[in-house]
Design a protein around this motif. Structure first.
Motif, short mmCIF file in Angstrom:
data_model
loop_
_atom_site.label_atom_id
_atom_site.label_comp_id
_atom_site.label_asym_id
_atom_site.label_seq_id
_atom_site.Cartn_x
_atom_site.Cartn_y
_atom_site.Cartn_z
N GLN A 133 7.54 14.27 -42.57
CA GLN A 133 8.51 14.18 -43.76
C GLN A 133 9.86 14.47 -43.55
O GLN A 133 10.08 15.81 -43.11
N PHE A 134 10.96 13.64 -43.72
CA PHE A 134 12.27 13.96 -43.22
C PHE A 134 12.35 14.40 -42.01
O PHE A 134 13.18 15.13 -41.45
N ARG A 135 11.65 13.67 -40.98
CA ARG A 135 11.37 13.79 -39.58
C ARG A 135 10.78 15.34 -39.27
O ARG A 135 10.90 15.65 -38.04
N HIS A 136 10.36 15.86 -39.99
CA HIS A 136 9.54 17.27 -40.04
C HIS A 136 8.16 16.94 -39.90
O HIS A 136 7.62 16.44 -40.82
N TYR A 137 7.29 17.22 -38.97
CA TYR A 137 5.73 16.96 -38.97
C TYR A 137 5.11 17.67 -39.89
O TYR A 137 5.19 18.97 -39.84
N GLY A 194 0.79 7.46 -40.53
CA GLY A 194 0.48 8.85 -40.57
C GLY A 194 -1.07 8.86 -40.34
O GLY A 194 -1.68 10.02 -39.73
N THR A 195 -1.84 7.66 -40.44
CA THR A 195 -3.20 7.53 -40.27
C THR A 195 -3.41 7.85 -38.75
O THR A 195 -4.39 8.56 -38.21
N PHE A 196 -2.72 7.22 -38.10
CA PHE A 196 -2.61 7.17 -36.62
C PHE A 196 -2.27 8.55 -36.00
O PHE A 196 -2.87 9.15 -35.02
N GLN A 197 -1.32 9.20 -36.84
CA GLN A 197 -0.70 10.60 -36.44
C GLN A 197 -1.66 11.49 -36.42
O GLN A 197 -1.44 12.44 -35.52
N GLY A 240 13.88 5.42 -50.70
CA GLY A 240 14.18 6.80 -50.94
C GLY A 240 13.29 7.99 -50.38
O GLY A 240 13.80 8.89 -50.00
N VAL A 241 12.08 7.76 -49.97
CA VAL A 241 11.37 8.78 -49.08
C VAL A 241 10.55 7.76 -47.99
O VAL A 241 9.33 7.67 -48.03
N LEU A 242 11.39 7.67 -46.88
CA LEU A 242 10.79 6.74 -45.70
C LEU A 242 9.87 7.63 -44.56
O LEU A 242 10.20 7.73 -43.76
N ASN A 243 9.16 8.58 -45.12
CA ASN A 243 8.20 9.26 -44.24
C ASN A 243 7.35 8.31 -43.59
O ASN A 243 6.76 7.19 -43.99
N GLY A 254 20.83 15.12 -46.51
CA GLY A 254 21.49 14.75 -45.40
C GLY A 254 21.56 13.13 -45.24
O GLY A 254 22.04 12.68 -44.31
N SER A 255 21.38 12.47 -46.43
CA SER A 255 21.28 11.16 -46.71
C SER A 255 20.59 10.58 -45.53
O SER A 255 20.89 9.45 -44.99
N LEU A 256 19.48 11.16 -45.02
CA LEU A 256 18.52 10.44 -43.85
C LEU A 256 18.03 9.01 -44.34
O LEU A 256 17.91 8.33 -43.35
N TYR A 257 17.69 9.10 -45.58
CA TYR A 257 17.26 7.90 -45.99
C TYR A 257 18.00 6.75 -46.94
O TYR A 257 17.42 6.03 -47.59
N ALA A 258 19.42 6.82 -46.60
CA ALA A 258 20.52 6.24 -47.18
C ALA A 258 20.11 4.69 -46.87
O ALA A 258 19.36 4.25 -45.83
#
Length: 466
Positions: free
Chosen positions: A81-85, A189-192, A253-256, A290-294
């Motif tokens: 989520q926002f590159r934090h596991y 995320g299922t594989f993760q 908006g939320v590309l986790n 941080g506009s990560l998912y701009a």
């Protein structure tokens, strides 16, 4: 006849076993008011004959559909989520309610819920969905489908009579349960989750299941080869989805990683937006500091997410060069996005492709003109539809006019493109559609907008109801 005799139920996901889900119960709600039923897609699965009372029984009270799951399954997964596991994810306010087959193309489809109550993965949340959230998801999926995006369908929305407290909208606010129709809910995320747990056997079982039911292009006897083909096809499908978003001017908006599924179908809409004008830095989520998912970073983010999936498959390599094969697919992702983007832009402009390099040049010029002129994004596609030369005064449009020479219309005119303007869903419009619902339970503007979007959908498809 309530359920068509052609209805083809399934319970395929249950065969994966209890490590993949938790059996749960749906919440009981004090009220059930039917607000939306997706009749066109109900016909695709054989449920268009349900009465409103029967519809509410299945999609409000969540009574099982005959032949599918007797009890719902809350799916287990992890994700960045926002590159934090985050290893504490999973279906926290939804579940897999039923599976069935599309009666037109035979695909395996899921009914997944949103707002259906607490599960073992709810943590401190109430497991509910606001009515406004459900309305927003219907609007998003309808317009995305019209604009050529491979998206989940908002199958049903039922208001449930509870008052909810939220910090991102005026509270108390009304509650609802949404049922989503999707081609798989198996996520990166299922594989993760199983990679995190070090469970190579579960990754192997999940891969075999995914190939058998969703990615037949990856059928192969040897598991490393199957993994390589699977990953290449997932990359292709996700590239297509990303290109479709870009051509539609859509910001998810939320590309986790838990929001990207293996079939390349866009789903799970929270703080989405459509661009007012082309702006690569435009961000949908107020909490994306941080506009990560701009908008302009979406392809890059999808590639990062796919790399996480590739890492999950490495335990299946054995003595093969699987890592090199996976890296090859990742290296080719940018080219796939660019090719798909050109195709999508030409489709939106209603033009027949000529040649890959020339088509890519036209799409690039069009977006350069959008950026430099600050023309309204959706209006520009509407005005230039079919290669019409418009009197846009900014100098950036001159190369577009020149590049259009030699292109032919892909289809005849449709009355929609001769009308007053395109179907749009800018944030101000969405709020204006919600206001009469919140203030006086007036759904007139909402239904009028859906009718306009449906006209656009038919127009983009040349009038064919597909």
């Amino acid at each position: 006849m309530p359920i068509s005799p052609g209805f083809r139920p399934a319970r395929t996901h249950a065969a994966l076993g209890g490590e993949f889900f938790d059996v749960v119960e749906a919440a009981r709600f004090p009220q059930h008011i039917l607000r939306h039923r997706e009749q066109r897609w109900a016909a695709r699965v054989g449920l268009d004959g349900l009465s409103d009372a029967e519809w509410i029984a299945h999609f409000g009270r969540l009574e099982p559909l005959p032949g599918s799951f007797e009890q719902p399954l809350a799916l287990r997964y992890h994700g960045h989520q926002f590159r934090h596991y985050n290893p504490d994810l999973g279906d926290g306010r939804g579940f897999l309610f039923a599976q069935m087959h599309d009666l037109e193309d035979g695909r395996l489809l899921d009914f997944g819920t949103k707002g259906s109550g607490q599960t073992p993965w709810s943590r401190t949340a109430d497991g509910r969905l606001t009515l406004k959230g459900g309305v927003r998801e219907i609007l998003a999926t309808r317009l995305l489908e019209a604009l050529g995006v491979n998206t989940s369908k908002s199958f049903s929305l039922i208001e449930t009579g509870e008052d909810l407290q939220r910090n991102d909208e005026p509270s108390p606010t009304r509650s609802a349960v949404l049922v989503r129709l999707s081609h798989s809910h198996i996520r990166i995320g299922t594989f993760q989750r199983f990679a995190y747990l070090g469970d190579a056997a579960a990754i192997s079982a999940l891969l075999a299941h995914a190939v058998r039911h969703y990615i037949p292009e990856a059928t192969a006897e040897a598991e490393p080869e199957r993994a390589a083909l699977f990953f290449a096809e997932v990359c292709r499908r996700v590239a297509r989805m990303g290109a479709q978003w870009m051509a539609a001017g859509f910001v998810h908006g939320v590309l986790n990683t838990d929001n990207i599924n293996i079939t390349g179908e866009s789903f799970d809409y929270g703080p989405w937006r459509f661009l007012p004008t082309y702006d690569p830095k435009f961000t949908a989520a107020y909490f994306d500091y941080g506009s990560l998912y701009a908008f302009g970073r979406q392809p890059e983010t999808l590639l990062w997410n796919l790399a996480r999936l590739g890492g999950c498959l490495l335990p299946l390599a054995g003595e093969t060069d699987l890592k090199a094969r996976l890296e090859e697919s990742l290296h080719g992702f940018g080219g796939l996005v660019q090719a798909e983007f050109a195709r999508c832009v030409l489709w939106r402009l209603g033009l027949k492709p000529i040649e890959a390099e020339r088509d890519a040049a036209l799409s690039g010029l069009f977006f350069t003109a959008l950026l430099e002129s600050e023309a309204p994004f959706e209006r520009a596609f509407f005005d230039w539809r079919g290669g019409r030369i418009r009197d846009y005064p900014h100098a950036a449009w001159a190369p577009v006019r020149a590049a259009l020479a030699g292109y032919e219309r892909a289809a005849g005119d449709h009355p929609h493109f001769e009308g007053p303007g395109p179907a749009t869903l800018l944030i101000e419009e969405v709020e204006a559609l919600w206001a009469p619902i919140a203030e006086s339970d007036d759904w007139g503007a909402f239904h009028a907008k859906l009718a306009q979007i449906e006209m656009a959908r038919l127009a983009y498809r040349g009038g064919a109801d597909t």
